[in-house]
Design a protein around this motif. Structure first.
Motif, PDB file in Angstrom:
ATOM      1  N   ASP A   1       0.508   2.088  -6.371  1.00  0.00           N
ATOM      2  CA  ASP A   1       0.397   3.235  -7.030  1.00  0.00           C
ATOM      3  C   ASP A   1      -0.447   3.396  -8.450  1.00  0.00           C
ATOM      4  OD1 ASP A   1       1.310   4.308  -4.663  1.00  0.00           O
ATOM      5  OD2 ASP A   1       2.966   5.639  -5.716  1.00  0.00           O
TER       6      ASP A   1
ATOM      7  N   GLU B   1       3.020   2.430  14.908  1.00  0.00           N
ATOM      8  CA  GLU B   1       3.223   3.605  14.070  1.00  0.00           C
ATOM      9  C   GLU B   1       4.682   3.685  13.649  1.00  0.00           C
ATOM     10  OE1 GLU B   1       1.725   7.192  16.194  1.00  0.00           O
ATOM     11  OE2 GLU B   1       3.576   7.716  16.230  1.00  0.00           O
TER      12      GLU B   1
ATOM     13  N   LYS C   1       7.020   4.920  -7.274  1.00  0.00           N
ATOM     14  CA  LYS C   1       6.170   4.683  -6.113  1.00  0.00           C
ATOM     15  C   LYS C   1       7.275   4.814  -4.995  1.00  0.00           C
ATOM     16  CE  LYS C   1       3.627   1.544  -3.399  1.00  0.00           C
ATOM     17  NZ  LYS C   1       3.860   1.518  -2.293  1.00  0.00           N
TER      18      LYS C   1
ATOM     19  N   ARG D   1       3.833  10.612   1.162  1.00  0.00           N
ATOM     20  CA  ARG D   1       3.456   9.236   1.933  1.00  0.00           C
ATOM     21  C   ARG D   1       4.501   8.670   2.738  1.00  0.00           C
ATOM     22  NH1 ARG D   1       0.730   6.080  -2.759  1.00  0.00           N
ATOM     23  NH2 ARG D   1       2.368   6.908  -3.654  1.00  0.00           N
ATOM     24  N   THR D   2       5.584   8.725   2.324  1.00  0.00           N
ATOM     25  CA  THR D   2       6.563   7.781   2.960  1.00  0.00           C
ATOM     26  C   THR D   2       7.827   8.832   3.568  1.00  0.00           C
ATOM     27  OG1 THR D   2       7.790   7.091   0.979  1.00  0.00           O
ATOM     28  CG2 THR D   2       6.006   5.855   1.759  1.00  0.00           C
TER      29      THR D   2
ATOM     30  N   GLY E   1       0.783  -1.244   0.022  1.00  0.00           N
ATOM     31  CA  GLY E   1       0.033   0.005  -0.133  1.00  0.00           C
ATOM     32  C   GLY E   1       1.094   1.197  -0.048  1.00  0.00           C
ATOM     33  N   ASP E   2       0.377   2.151   0.632  1.00  0.00           N
ATOM     34  CA  ASP E   2       1.031   3.684   0.447  1.00  0.00           C
ATOM     35  C   ASP E   2       2.449   3.495   1.185  1.00  0.00           C
ATOM     36  OD1 ASP E   2      -1.084   5.019  -0.871  1.00  0.00           O
ATOM     37  OD2 ASP E   2      -2.145   5.416   0.929  1.00  0.00           O
ATOM     38  N   SER E   3       2.595   2.840   2.245  1.00  0.00           N
ATOM     39  CA  SER E   3       3.973   2.591   2.887  1.00  0.00           C
ATOM     40  C   SER E   3       4.273   1.193   3.247  1.00  0.00           C
ATOM     41  CB  SER E   3       4.162   3.637   3.882  1.00  0.00           C
ATOM     42  OG  SER E   3       3.315   3.385   5.025  1.00  0.00           O
ATOM     43  N   GLY E   4       5.557   0.860   3.947  1.00  0.00           N
ATOM     44  CA  GLY E   4       5.675  -0.517   4.269  1.00  0.00           C
ATOM     45  C   GLY E   4       6.416  -1.338   3.126  1.00  0.00           C
TER      46      GLY E   4
ATOM     47  N   GLY F   1       9.031   3.177   2.104  1.00  0.00           N
ATOM     48  CA  GLY F   1       9.608   3.509   3.370  1.00  0.00           C
ATOM     49  C   GLY F   1       8.321   3.561   4.289  1.00  0.00           C
TER      50      GLY F   1
ATOM     51  N   PRO G   1      -4.197   9.735   6.595  1.00  0.00           N
ATOM     52  CA  PRO G   1      -4.647   9.697   5.322  1.00  0.00           C
ATOM     53  C   PRO G   1      -4.218   8.395   4.412  1.00  0.00           C
ATOM     54  CG  PRO G   1      -3.000  11.475   5.435  1.00  0.00           C
ATOM     55  CD  PRO G   1      -3.190  10.629   6.804  1.00  0.00           C
ATOM     56  N   LEU G   2      -3.363   7.634   5.151  1.00  0.00           N
ATOM     57  CA  LEU G   2      -2.601   6.538   4.351  1.00  0.00           C
ATOM     58  C   LEU G   2      -3.559   5.279   4.388  1.00  0.00           C
ATOM     59  CD1 LEU G   2       0.951   7.592   5.104  1.00  0.00           C
ATOM     60  CD2 LEU G   2      -0.551   8.330   3.195  1.00  0.00           C
TER      61      LEU G   2
ATOM     62  N   TYR H   1      14.089   3.041   6.782  1.00  0.00           N
ATOM     63  CA  TYR H   1      14.534   3.129   5.310  1.00  0.00           C
ATOM     64  C   TYR H   1      15.146   4.632   5.277  1.00  0.00           C
ATOM     65  CZ  TYR H   1      10.945  -0.365   4.428  1.00  0.00           C
ATOM     66  OH  TYR H   1      10.387  -1.610   4.410  1.00  0.00           O
TER      67      TYR H   1
ATOM     68  N   THR I   1      -3.863   4.566   8.593  1.00  0.00           N
ATOM     69  CA  THR I   1      -3.130   5.606   9.383  1.00  0.00           C
ATOM     70  C   THR I   1      -3.214   6.827   8.602  1.00  0.00           C
ATOM     71  OG1 THR I   1      -1.074   4.734   8.214  1.00  0.00           O
ATOM     72  CG2 THR I   1      -1.529   3.771  10.448  1.00  0.00           C
TER      73      THR I   1
ATOM     74  N   LYS J   1       3.928  10.246   9.500  1.00  0.00           N
ATOM     75  CA  LYS J   1       3.171  10.153  10.679  1.00  0.00           C
ATOM     76  C   LYS J   1       2.293  11.330  11.141  1.00  0.00           C
ATOM     77  CE  LYS J   1       5.884   6.680  11.161  1.00  0.00           C
ATOM     78  NZ  LYS J   1       5.421   5.353  10.732  1.00  0.00           N
TER      79      LYS J   1
END
Lengths: 674, 197
Positions: free
Chosen positions: A201, A128, B188, B131-132, A57-60, B191, A90-91, B59, A88, B195
């Motif tokens: 994306d 988080e 894309k 986003r990251t 998704g948006d991060s991770g 990371g 807006p993500l 990251y 989390t 927050k």
């Protein structure tokens, strides 16, 4: 944080690291030579922490594994079970909380004598903040008689049940920043849907997915992401449908619709046919019939005229109908493309539009009654008579469409809702079919005037007929004003009526002027005065209608219904109370029928009480984006929509048909409370 | 008619809310770790790099521990590029930083950024749709976004992956400042999540 036991000094099948324990697991206690075995990676997570799906998704980042296996062994790809959507701020992330087993298929060679499986695993675990981890896991499996592993076998069963099957789907780029994903067989009654794209994306994860179900075919409208190509022709991902029975997923690799022939075009053919017939039927609606019957009268008069000219008029009339449909549909599509949450019938959500339409039809009805004549000829309104030019026929066509709008909204709503879920080009095609259907009787009559001979001969009866036809129009005005009253309140209604009264006076004055043959300055003064009065009447009506409405939500709410909000539903359900939501609007006729015949009866109200069902009403009489969004989440573009949420936590809502009966309600309530 | 106009206006306004390549970069005014205010519009005529920063994120740490980020910062600020590291973590959230801590971190890691911006109310992050961490946006002297996405093509926390990775930001700046179109202009970002409150 750096964990340096990658050397494999501790040859263990599991590793405990911050917030997660990772294990290399096998479904069976031993391997069978020459057979496939199931192994997998198990993540046991601390509360609140998650690991990621293949597309995080948006991060991770998704967990990764590198295998070191004995000769002849081979490990397949990870079979990813259905992920959760984890938000989390807006993500949006896709991942797993609490625990997950990622199954992998292992090929065991025929000559295998022992199995030492080594997995170098790396992952990211986040709450988080995020903590990367890696471990080398070693699992020693004997070769020989196997039995299900008591600890792992049930987890494999659960994980495999959550691995989506493969399904067929097709993808079309709607050209407005969205794509339409069509999945035959994925539509389930009462389900909600989500889409998990396999790549990052390509789809905007924060945008809501609009789902429509037709038969068992699911259509998802998805917003393109920032890495999507200008024209998107393929999409991979998992379609998840959630019902009371749980979640089920379908992995799709969607290409252009040619991949799935017959399905989509057939739906379109039916839609076009249905729209055409619906258009033809519109001619019989009370708001349209008076106008078009006059048109037919015009034909009766013309029947003896030059055939070529009659045909021309027929075609121009059809053009008038079509162009007005295009304007209306084009406006709607443009507004929707621009992000407005509108459905068909949106015109009626504007009190000003209602007031104008009511004034227009009112004046039309007065003219039919003979209070005044439009233009010079008796049938000028019907167009094409005597000196009437082609422009007159075009205007009549447009007129017929405009007066038809209050009727199209309630009667054609569901069909047009389908059109609105299609790409704009297809939607316009459906609206074209509707207009063509509406115009078809005249074109046929103009082409085959012989049919006109079956109509009665012209004569004085035509005047009587015309006057009688005023009354369905007055009835239409009454209905429009009833809706307006609910939207803008009783005071505004009285003022709009005052406006109509003034208009009536102007019309009467105009009629008197037509009888006297005034000339010169007197005529000019009289015409000016009349126009002034008419203008004042119109202004009065519009001013009243345009005033900010009193909160209309209250209009539909009484001591039985409470106002609907998503929060109200959530808090009632959290308290274990079943909820019934009535999505309705004053301008929706079938809603009003259900209201009178079902929801207002003492029996039904007693049923609600007996089953402890909370009754909420979502009133869409005025524009309301939250309601429009909620309707879309159930695959609807319009009202009525009746939804029953069982009191049990997690149970999926049930959608009732648009025409409800007491029996249906009781059955739903009884089933829901089980 | 009014509704249509309104909608079109809203749409135009909405389009400015993401750092889309080829679109004007949203303006902002934010104070840095030394209390100096930085307004993007004042950097018209200069190349600007925005780098979303959170030293608690593994990251980000890969790029800083491996000296990768500092090397880019140094290489490009020597050529006159304005490099702004932005901390968008909301107060109370992981990575939120006081000016003192931001300066201490910058010193510890040897940051060569022009400034560390403290986007305390996350406004810049949200305006750019960041986003990251890390996430990079490159803006040309006309104020138009020419690159938006990841630092490189290896979405991992492993320092060993820095070797052999394609540094998208170096590539984009080399091409764009050389007057060429950017080959890979949108990637894309990878990371930890920014927050947000």
């Amino acid at each position: 944080m750096l964990l340096l036991w990658a050397g494999g000094a501790l040859a263990q099948p599991s590793a405990t690291q911050p917030h997660v324990t990772v294990s290399l697991a096998a479904e069976q206690t031993a391997l069978s030579p020459g057979a496939k075995a199931r192994i997998g990676l198990h993540f046991a997570l601390e509360d609140g922490w998650h690991v990621y799906w293949r597309n995080p998704g948006d991060s991770g980042e998704a967990p990764k594994v590198r295998w070191t296996l004995p000769d002849g062994f081979a490990a397949g790809d990870v079979h990813w079970p259905l992920p959760q959507r984890i938000r989390t701020g807006p993500l949006v992330n896709f991942g797993y909380e609490r625990e997950v087993l990622l199954p992998v298929e292992l090929t065991v060679p025929a000559g295998a004598t022992s199995g030492r499986l080594q997995a170098d695993v790396s992952w990211l675990v986040c709450q988080e903040d995020c903590i990367p981890g890696k471990a080398t896991l070693v699992l020693d499996l004997p070769v020989g008689p196997a039995a299900p592993d008591a600890r792992w076998a049930p987890r494999f069963a659960k994980a495999l049940a959550e691995v989506p099957a493969e399904g067929a789907a097709s993808l079309e780029d709607a050209g407005d920043g969205h794509v339409a994903l069509t999945v035959p067989g994925a539509g389930v009654a009462g389900a909600t849907y989500a889409f998990f794209p396999a790549a990052g994306d390509v789809i905007d994860l924060a945008a809501p997915e609009a789902a429509t179900v037709e038969g068992d075919t699911l259509r998802l409208r998805l917003k393109k992401g920032r890495l999507a190509p200008a024209t998107m022709t393929s999409l991979e991902g998992v379609v998840v449908s959630s019902t009371a029975g749980g979640r089920s997923g379908l992995f799709v690799r969607a290409g252009p619709p040619t991949a799935a022939p017959a399905e989509a075009p057939l739906g379109l053919v039916f839609a076009l046919l249905f729209a055409f017939l619906g258009g033809a039927l519109l001619n019989l609606m009370p708001c349209v019939f008076p106008v078009i019957s006059l048109k037919v009268l015009g034909f009766v008069e013309q029947a003896r005229e030059d055939r070529r000219k009659v045909r021309q008029h027929g075609l121009v009339f059809a053009a008038g109908v079509l162009v007005s449909f295009w304007v209306l549909a084009g406006t709607l599509l443009a507004l929707r493309a621009a992000g407005e949450q509108l459905g068909w019938g949106f015109q009626l959500q504007s009190p000003v539009f209602l007031a104008l339409l009511a004034a227009f039809i009112f004046v039309l009805a007065l003219s039919l009654c003979g209070v005044f004549e439009v233009g010079l000829s008796l049938t000028a309104l019907g167009g094409a008579g005597g000196g009437g030019g082609l422009g007159g026929s075009f205007t009549t066509g447009a007129l017929a469409t405009v007066v038809a709008t209050p009727c199209t909204a309630p009667f054609m709503g569901p069909a047009l809702g389908y059109a609105l879920t299609q790409p704009p080009a297809l939607a316009m095609l459906v609206f074209t079919a509707l207009g063509a259907g509406m115009a078809s009787p005249y074109v046929l009559l103009a082409w085959f005037p012989a049919a006109l001979r079956r109509l009665p001969r012209p004569g004085p009866w035509m005047v009587t007929f015309k006057q009688v036809m005023a009354f369905p129009l007055f009835a239409t005005v009454l209905w429009l004003l009833a809706v307006l009253g609910l939207q803008a309140g009783a005071m505004a209604l009285v003022e709009v009526l005052g406006g109509l009264l003034t208009l009536a006076f102007a019309a009467w004055l105009w009629g008197r002027l037509q009888l006297r043959h005034l000339g010169g300055a007197k005529l000019a003064a009289a015409v000016g005065l009349t126009l002034l009065i008419a203008g004042a009447g119109l202004a009065l009506g519009i001013r009243a209608a345009a005033r900010p409405a009193a909160p209309s939500q209250a209009a539909g709410v009484d001591d039985f219904w409470s106002p609907w909000t998503p929060d109200a539903v959530a808090s009632l359900r959290a308290a274990g109370k079943p909820v019934f939501v009535n999505f309705t609007a004053a301008w929706c006729i079938s809603c009003q029928v259900n209201e009178r015949l079902v929801f207002s009866t003492d029996d039904v109200r007693a049923d609600f009480a007996a089953h402890g069902v909370a009754a909420l009403k979502a009133d869409w009489t005025n524009k309301n984006e939250e309601i429009a969004r909620t309707l879309a989440s159930f695959g609807r573009q319009g009202v009525p929509l009746y939804v029953y949420y069982p009191g049990r936590a997690g149970a999926a809502p049930r959608v009732l048909p648009p025409v409800v009966t007491r029996d249906m309600l009781v059955e739903t309530f009884t089933e829901g409370s089980r | 008619m009014r509704v249509v106009l309104f909608t079109l206006l809203a749409l135009c306004a909405g389009a400015a809310h993401a750092a889309d390549v080829g679109k004007p970069a949203p303006d902002f005014a934010v104070a840095d770790s030394n209390g100096k205010s930085h307004k993007l519009a004042e950097y018209k005529g200069k190349w600007v790099v925005l780098e979303w920063l959170n030293h608690g994120c593994p990251y980000v740490r890969k790029h800083y521990d491996g000296q990768n980020m500092q090397a880019s910062q140094k290489r490009w600020s020597e050529k006159g590029v304005v490099w702004l590291s932005i901390i968008s973590s909301a107060p109370g959230k992981q990575g939120h930083s006081t000016p003192e801590k931001a300066n201490a971190d910058a010193k510890q890691y040897g940051s060569a950024a022009t400034a560390i911006l403290l986007d305390t109310d996350s406004k810049v992050g949200l305006a750019y749709g960041a986003r990251t961490t890390p996430e990079i946006v490159v803006i040309n002297p006309e104020g138009v976004v020419v690159y938006s996405g990841a630092m490189d093509d290896k979405p991992t926390t492993d320092q060993a992956d820095l070797k052999g990775a394609t540094n998208y930001v170096d590539a984009a700046l080399t091409e764009a400042m050389g007057g060429k179109p950017v080959t890979t202009a949108s990637t894309k970002p990878y990371g930890c999540s920014v927050k947000y409150p």
